[in-house]
Design a protein around this motif. Structure first.
Motif, PDB file in Angstrom:
ATOM      1  N   PHE A  47       0.877  -1.260   0.123  1.00 26.60           N
ATOM      2  CA  PHE A  47       0.177  -0.005   0.022  1.00 26.60           C
ATOM      3  C   PHE A  47       0.678   1.243  -0.030  1.00 26.60           C
ATOM      4  CE2 PHE A  47      -3.405   2.579   0.802  1.00 26.60           C
ATOM      5  CZ  PHE A  47      -3.144   3.810   1.680  1.00 26.60           C
ATOM      6  N   LEU A  48       0.323   2.244  -0.780  1.00 23.99           N
ATOM      7  CA  LEU A  48       1.158   3.689  -0.998  1.00 23.99           C
ATOM      8  C   LEU A  48       0.482   4.645  -0.447  1.00 23.99           C
ATOM      9  CD1 LEU A  48       2.741   2.943  -4.304  1.00 23.99           C
ATOM     10  CD2 LEU A  48       3.896   2.613  -2.292  1.00 23.99           C
ATOM     11  N   ALA A  49      -0.811   5.018  -0.751  1.00 22.07           N
ATOM     12  CA  ALA A  49      -1.395   6.130  -0.618  1.00 22.07           C
ATOM     13  C   ALA A  49      -3.000   5.994  -0.956  1.00 22.07           C
ATOM     14  CB  ALA A  49      -0.924   7.232  -1.471  1.00 22.07           C
ATOM     15  N   SER A  50      -3.726   6.623  -0.294  1.00 24.04           N
ATOM     16  CA  SER A  50      -5.355   6.762  -0.697  1.00 24.04           C
ATOM     17  C   SER A  50      -5.754   8.150  -0.520  1.00 24.04           C
ATOM     18  CB  SER A  50      -6.033   5.710   0.322  1.00 24.04           C
ATOM     19  OG  SER A  50      -5.702   5.707   1.667  1.00 24.04           O
ATOM     20  N   VAL A  51      -6.935   8.179  -0.941  1.00 22.59           N
ATOM     21  CA  VAL A  51      -7.677   9.328  -1.140  1.00 22.59           C
ATOM     22  C   VAL A  51      -9.285   9.169  -0.885  1.00 22.59           C
ATOM     23  CG1 VAL A  51      -8.043   9.691  -3.654  1.00 22.59           C
ATOM     24  CG2 VAL A  51      -7.939  11.581  -2.372  1.00 22.59           C
ATOM     25  N   SER A  52      -9.851  10.106  -0.043  1.00 18.19           N
ATOM     26  CA  SER A  52     -11.053   9.672   0.364  1.00 18.19           C
ATOM     27  C   SER A  52     -12.151   9.837  -0.803  1.00 18.19           C
ATOM     28  CB  SER A  52     -11.350  10.705   1.561  1.00 18.19           C
ATOM     29  OG  SER A  52     -11.666  12.090   1.086  1.00 18.19           O
ATOM     30  N   TRP A  53     -13.292   9.609  -0.829  1.00 22.80           N
ATOM     31  CA  TRP A  53     -14.402   9.693  -1.723  1.00 22.80           C
ATOM     32  C   TRP A  53     -14.440  11.228  -2.162  1.00 22.80           C
ATOM     33  CZ3 TRP A  53     -18.374  12.970  -1.061  1.00 22.80           C
ATOM     34  CH2 TRP A  53     -18.705  13.258   0.083  1.00 22.80           C
ATOM     35  N   SER A  54     -14.228  12.127  -1.282  1.00 25.24           N
ATOM     36  CA  SER A  54     -14.313  13.605  -1.541  1.00 25.24           C
ATOM     37  C   SER A  54     -13.229  14.031  -2.079  1.00 25.24           C
ATOM     38  CB  SER A  54     -14.794  14.193  -0.464  1.00 25.24           C
ATOM     39  OG  SER A  54     -13.915  14.439   0.473  1.00 25.24           O
ATOM     40  N   GLY A  55     -12.026  13.362  -1.958  1.00 20.37           N
ATOM     41  CA  GLY A  55     -10.744  14.196  -2.080  1.00 20.37           C
ATOM     42  C   GLY A  55     -10.102  14.750  -0.822  1.00 20.37           C
ATOM     43  N   ALA A  56     -10.921  15.137   0.137  1.00 24.53           N
ATOM     44  CA  ALA A  56     -10.564  15.993   1.076  1.00 24.53           C
ATOM     45  C   ALA A  56      -9.627  15.453   1.973  1.00 24.53           C
ATOM     46  CB  ALA A  56     -11.710  16.474   1.812  1.00 24.53           C
ATOM     47  N   GLY A  57      -9.719  14.187   2.256  1.00 24.69           N
ATOM     48  CA  GLY A  57      -8.612  13.282   3.040  1.00 24.69           C
ATOM     49  C   GLY A  57      -7.668  12.444   2.235  1.00 24.69           C
ATOM     50  N   THR A  58      -6.588  12.350   2.597  1.00 25.42           N
ATOM     51  CA  THR A  58      -5.287  11.574   2.167  1.00 25.42           C
ATOM     52  C   THR A  58      -4.667  10.810   3.163  1.00 25.42           C
ATOM     53  OG1 THR A  58      -3.717  13.346   2.162  1.00 25.42           O
ATOM     54  CG2 THR A  58      -5.029  13.044  -0.038  1.00 25.42           C
ATOM     55  N   PHE A  59      -3.853   9.599   2.702  1.00 22.60           N
ATOM     56  CA  PHE A  59      -3.359   8.952   3.703  1.00 22.60           C
ATOM     57  C   PHE A  59      -2.262   8.130   2.869  1.00 22.60           C
ATOM     58  CE2 PHE A  59      -2.607   6.477   7.083  1.00 22.60           C
ATOM     59  CZ  PHE A  59      -2.765   4.901   7.038  1.00 22.60           C
ATOM     60  N   TYR A  60      -1.001   8.526   3.777  1.00 23.02           N
ATOM     61  CA  TYR A  60       0.226   7.671   3.028  1.00 23.02           C
ATOM     62  C   TYR A  60       1.010   6.666   3.708  1.00 23.02           C
ATOM     63  CZ  TYR A  60      -0.543  11.671   0.109  1.00 23.02           C
ATOM     64  OH  TYR A  60      -0.841  12.886  -0.954  1.00 23.02           O
ATOM     65  N   SER A  61       1.641   5.883   3.079  1.00 26.92           N
ATOM     66  CA  SER A  61       2.496   5.160   3.906  1.00 26.92           C
ATOM     67  C   SER A  61       3.862   5.682   4.102  1.00 26.92           C
ATOM     68  CB  SER A  61       2.831   3.927   2.970  1.00 26.92           C
ATOM     69  OG  SER A  61       3.727   4.243   2.001  1.00 26.92           O
ATOM     70  N   ASP A  62       4.510   5.386   5.009  1.00 26.08           N
ATOM     71  CA  ASP A  62       5.915   6.221   5.436  1.00 26.08           C
ATOM     72  C   ASP A  62       6.893   6.070   4.137  1.00 26.08           C
ATOM     73  OD1 ASP A  62       6.029   5.179   8.914  1.00 26.08           O
ATOM     74  OD2 ASP A  62       5.020   6.670   7.955  1.00 26.08           O
ATOM     75  N   ALA A  63       6.738   4.831   3.416  1.00 27.10           N
ATOM     76  CA  ALA A  63       7.694   4.808   2.342  1.00 27.10           C
ATOM     77  C   ALA A  63       7.588   6.115   1.221  1.00 27.10           C
ATOM     78  CB  ALA A  63       7.664   3.598   1.779  1.00 27.10           C
ATOM     79  N   VAL A  64       6.453   6.654   1.134  1.00 28.20           N
ATOM     80  CA  VAL A  64       6.136   7.449   0.158  1.00 28.20           C
ATOM     81  C   VAL A  64       5.683   8.908   0.513  1.00 28.20           C
ATOM     82  CG1 VAL A  64       5.819   5.623  -1.586  1.00 28.20           C
ATOM     83  CG2 VAL A  64       3.960   6.959  -0.290  1.00 28.20           C
TER      84      VAL A  64
END
Length: 121
Positions: A47-64
């Motif tokens: 897993f690298l990154a994700s973005v919420s359905w609205s685009g307002a929230g993001t989540f990243y792995s430490d690697a990237v």
């Protein structure tokens, strides 16, 4: 059900940048979080990154974190992964995926076919 197709992979030199795109078709793209993962032969999908359905929230792995930026445009049914300061160890097949929540683990109940990224001089 949403279908996903990645594009934008290729060969890039170390320190370079690439932007991957994920085009969605079908129903309900804006109902899903979109994530990016990668896989190297013989290893588990990462897993690298994700973005919420609205685009307002993001989540990243430490690697990237700090090098990659995930975003989406619901009007265009598109998601993106901007990758900066690429390293040879970033070489992999990159996938976009959809899930109900951007922090679901493991992420992704719907997957694209993947796009190859190779970082090499």
């Amino acid at each position: 059900q949403v279908q996903l197709v990645e594009s934008g992979g290729g060969l890039v030199q170390p320190g370079g940048s690439l932007r991957l795109s994920c085009a969605a078709s079908g129903r309900g793209f804006s109902n899903y979080a979109i994530g990016w993962l990668r896989q190297v032969p013989g290893k588990e999908r990462e897993f690298l990154a994700s973005v919420s359905w609205s685009g307002a929230g993001t989540f990243y792995s430490d690697a990237v974190k700090g090098r990659f930026v995930v975003s989406r445009d619901n009007a265009k049914n598109m998601a993106y992964l901007q990758m900066n300061n690429l390293k040879p160890e970033d070489s992999a097949v990159y996938y976009c995926a959809a899930d109900l929540n951007m922090k679901t683990t493991p992420f992704g109940h719907t997957w694209g076919q993947g796009t190859q990224v190779t970082v090499s001089s």
